[in-house]
Design a protein around this motif. Sequence first.
Motif, PDB file in Angstrom:
ATOM      1  N   LEU A 266       2.907   5.915  -3.053  1.00  0.00           N
ATOM      2  CA  LEU A 266       4.017   6.697  -3.602  1.00  0.00           C
ATOM      3  C   LEU A 266       3.992   6.701  -5.129  1.00  0.00           C
ATOM      4  N   THR A 267       3.694   5.557  -5.713  1.00  0.00           N
ATOM      5  CA  THR A 267       3.600   5.472  -7.169  1.00  0.00           C
ATOM      6  C   THR A 267       2.488   6.376  -7.688  1.00  0.00           C
ATOM      7  N   ALA A 268       1.330   6.335  -7.045  1.00  0.00           N
ATOM      8  CA  ALA A 268       0.209   7.169  -7.467  1.00  0.00           C
ATOM      9  C   ALA A 268       0.561   8.651  -7.343  1.00  0.00           C
ATOM     10  N   ALA A 269       1.210   9.035  -6.239  1.00  0.00           N
ATOM     11  CA  ALA A 269       1.569  10.440  -6.041  1.00  0.00           C
ATOM     12  C   ALA A 269       2.563  10.911  -7.101  1.00  0.00           C
ATOM     13  N   ILE A 270       3.524  10.072  -7.417  1.00  0.00           N
ATOM     14  CA  ILE A 270       4.529  10.460  -8.413  1.00  0.00           C
ATOM     15  C   ILE A 270       3.913  10.561  -9.801  1.00  0.00           C
ATOM     16  N   VAL A 271       3.124   9.555 -10.193  1.00  0.00           N
ATOM     17  CA  VAL A 271       2.513   9.563 -11.527  1.00  0.00           C
ATOM     18  C   VAL A 271       1.554  10.741 -11.674  1.00  0.00           C
ATOM     19  N   VAL A 272       0.685  10.952 -10.692  1.00  0.00           N
ATOM     20  CA  VAL A 272      -0.269  12.063 -10.773  1.00  0.00           C
ATOM     21  C   VAL A 272       0.480  13.394 -10.735  1.00  0.00           C
ATOM     22  N   GLY A 273       1.531  13.474  -9.932  1.00  0.00           N
ATOM     23  CA  GLY A 273       2.306  14.708  -9.861  1.00  0.00           C
ATOM     24  C   GLY A 273       2.984  15.065 -11.166  1.00  0.00           C
ATOM     25  N   ILE A 274       3.388  14.059 -11.921  1.00  0.00           N
ATOM     26  CA  ILE A 274       4.037  14.314 -13.214  1.00  0.00           C
ATOM     27  C   ILE A 274       3.015  14.545 -14.318  1.00  0.00           C
TER      28      ILE A 274
ATOM     29  N   VAL B 101       6.330  -3.413  -8.808  1.00  0.00           N
ATOM     30  CA  VAL B 101       6.273  -4.640  -8.015  1.00  0.00           C
ATOM     31  C   VAL B 101       6.892  -5.818  -8.776  1.00  0.00           C
ATOM     32  N   SER B 102       6.588  -5.946 -10.056  1.00  0.00           N
ATOM     33  CA  SER B 102       7.153  -7.064 -10.811  1.00  0.00           C
ATOM     34  C   SER B 102       8.645  -6.875 -11.050  1.00  0.00           C
ATOM     35  N   LEU B 103       9.114  -5.632 -11.157  1.00  0.00           N
ATOM     36  CA  LEU B 103      10.547  -5.389 -11.300  1.00  0.00           C
ATOM     37  C   LEU B 103      11.292  -5.772 -10.030  1.00  0.00           C
ATOM     38  N   THR B 104      10.726  -5.450  -8.878  1.00  0.00           N
ATOM     39  CA  THR B 104      11.371  -5.868  -7.625  1.00  0.00           C
ATOM     40  C   THR B 104      11.345  -7.396  -7.477  1.00  0.00           C
ATOM     41  N   ALA B 105      10.273  -8.025  -7.935  1.00  0.00           N
ATOM     42  CA  ALA B 105      10.218  -9.494  -7.890  1.00  0.00           C
ATOM     43  C   ALA B 105      11.255 -10.090  -8.820  1.00  0.00           C
ATOM     44  N   TYR B 106      11.454  -9.482  -9.983  1.00  0.00           N
ATOM     45  CA  TYR B 106      12.462  -9.986 -10.911  1.00  0.00           C
ATOM     46  C   TYR B 106      13.868  -9.796 -10.340  1.00  0.00           C
ATOM     47  N   MET B 107      14.105  -8.652  -9.708  1.00  0.00           N
ATOM     48  CA  MET B 107      15.428  -8.405  -9.116  1.00  0.00           C
ATOM     49  C   MET B 107      15.709  -9.391  -7.982  1.00  0.00           C
ATOM     50  N   ARG B 108      14.674  -9.774  -7.263  1.00  0.00           N
ATOM     51  CA  ARG B 108      14.825 -10.682  -6.133  1.00  0.00           C
ATOM     52  C   ARG B 108      14.983 -12.134  -6.580  1.00  0.00           C
TER      53      ARG B 108
ATOM     54  N   ALA C 112      -0.687   0.437 -13.852  1.00  0.00           N
ATOM     55  CA  ALA C 112       0.360  -0.177 -14.673  1.00  0.00           C
ATOM     56  C   ALA C 112       1.741   0.130 -14.112  1.00  0.00           C
ATOM     57  N   THR C 113       1.946   1.346 -13.631  1.00  0.00           N
ATOM     58  CA  THR C 113       3.241   1.709 -13.051  1.00  0.00           C
ATOM     59  C   THR C 113       3.486   0.937 -11.759  1.00  0.00           C
ATOM     60  N   PHE C 114       2.462   0.836 -10.919  1.00  0.00           N
ATOM     61  CA  PHE C 114       2.593   0.072  -9.674  1.00  0.00           C
ATOM     62  C   PHE C 114       2.933  -1.382  -9.961  1.00  0.00           C
ATOM     63  N   LEU C 115       2.222  -2.003 -10.900  1.00  0.00           N
ATOM     64  CA  LEU C 115       2.495  -3.400 -11.238  1.00  0.00           C
ATOM     65  C   LEU C 115       3.883  -3.561 -11.844  1.00  0.00           C
ATOM     66  N   SER C 116       4.343  -2.564 -12.601  1.00  0.00           N
ATOM     67  CA  SER C 116       5.701  -2.606 -13.147  1.00  0.00           C
ATOM     68  C   SER C 116       6.740  -2.565 -12.037  1.00  0.00           C
TER      69      SER C 116
ATOM     70  N   PRO D 128       0.818  -1.227   0.000  1.00  0.00           N
ATOM     71  CA  PRO D 128       0.000   0.000   0.000  1.00  0.00           C
ATOM     72  C   PRO D 128       0.851   1.277   0.000  1.00  0.00           C
ATOM     73  N   LEU D 129       1.981   1.253   0.684  1.00  0.00           N
ATOM     74  CA  LEU D 129       2.864   2.412   0.690  1.00  0.00           C
ATOM     75  C   LEU D 129       3.477   2.626  -0.693  1.00  0.00           C
ATOM     76  N   VAL D 130       3.914   1.555  -1.327  1.00  0.00           N
ATOM     77  CA  VAL D 130       4.477   1.652  -2.679  1.00  0.00           C
ATOM     78  C   VAL D 130       3.411   2.140  -3.649  1.00  0.00           C
TER      79      VAL D 130
END
Length: 135
Positions: free
Chosen positions: A22-30, A64-71, A58-62, A17-19
């Motif tokens: 933050l993702t929503a705030a950044i995307v909407v802010g831009i 989360v899936s990027l962190t899963a791939y890195m892990r 889509a950004t949130f899922l990207s 939920p925190l991620v």
Amino acid sequence: MQTGSNQPVQEATASKPLVFGLTAAIVVGIIAPLVLPHVLHPSIFFHIILHIASLVIATFLSVVSLTAYMRAGGARTLYMTLGFIALGVSEVFYLFQAAGLLFFLNMPNLDIEFPHIIVLGMLSLFGLGVLKVNK
């Protein structure tokens, strides 16, 4: 010689939920400063809100899936990550098309067909991830 318990080391991870927040705030802010001046009619406003919400997801899922791939790594996770990134890119194009901001794509019909090509690529990446056989 090491002494102590055999418990696995826990990595410091942020809550989803925190991620998401933050993702929503950044995307909407831009995105909001770019598209809000182009909102003149209530139906366009809701259309743009729909695309902003899709871009946030889509950004949130990207992320989360990027962190899963890195892990964990793996080709299936990589295909899923690339598919979510492609979804985000196509949503950016759809959002700019809805707001009338596709002035930077001056080639005929490219602003209409290009997002569809990206969505086809996204579906292909998801299909590769699902159909990939681990040996």
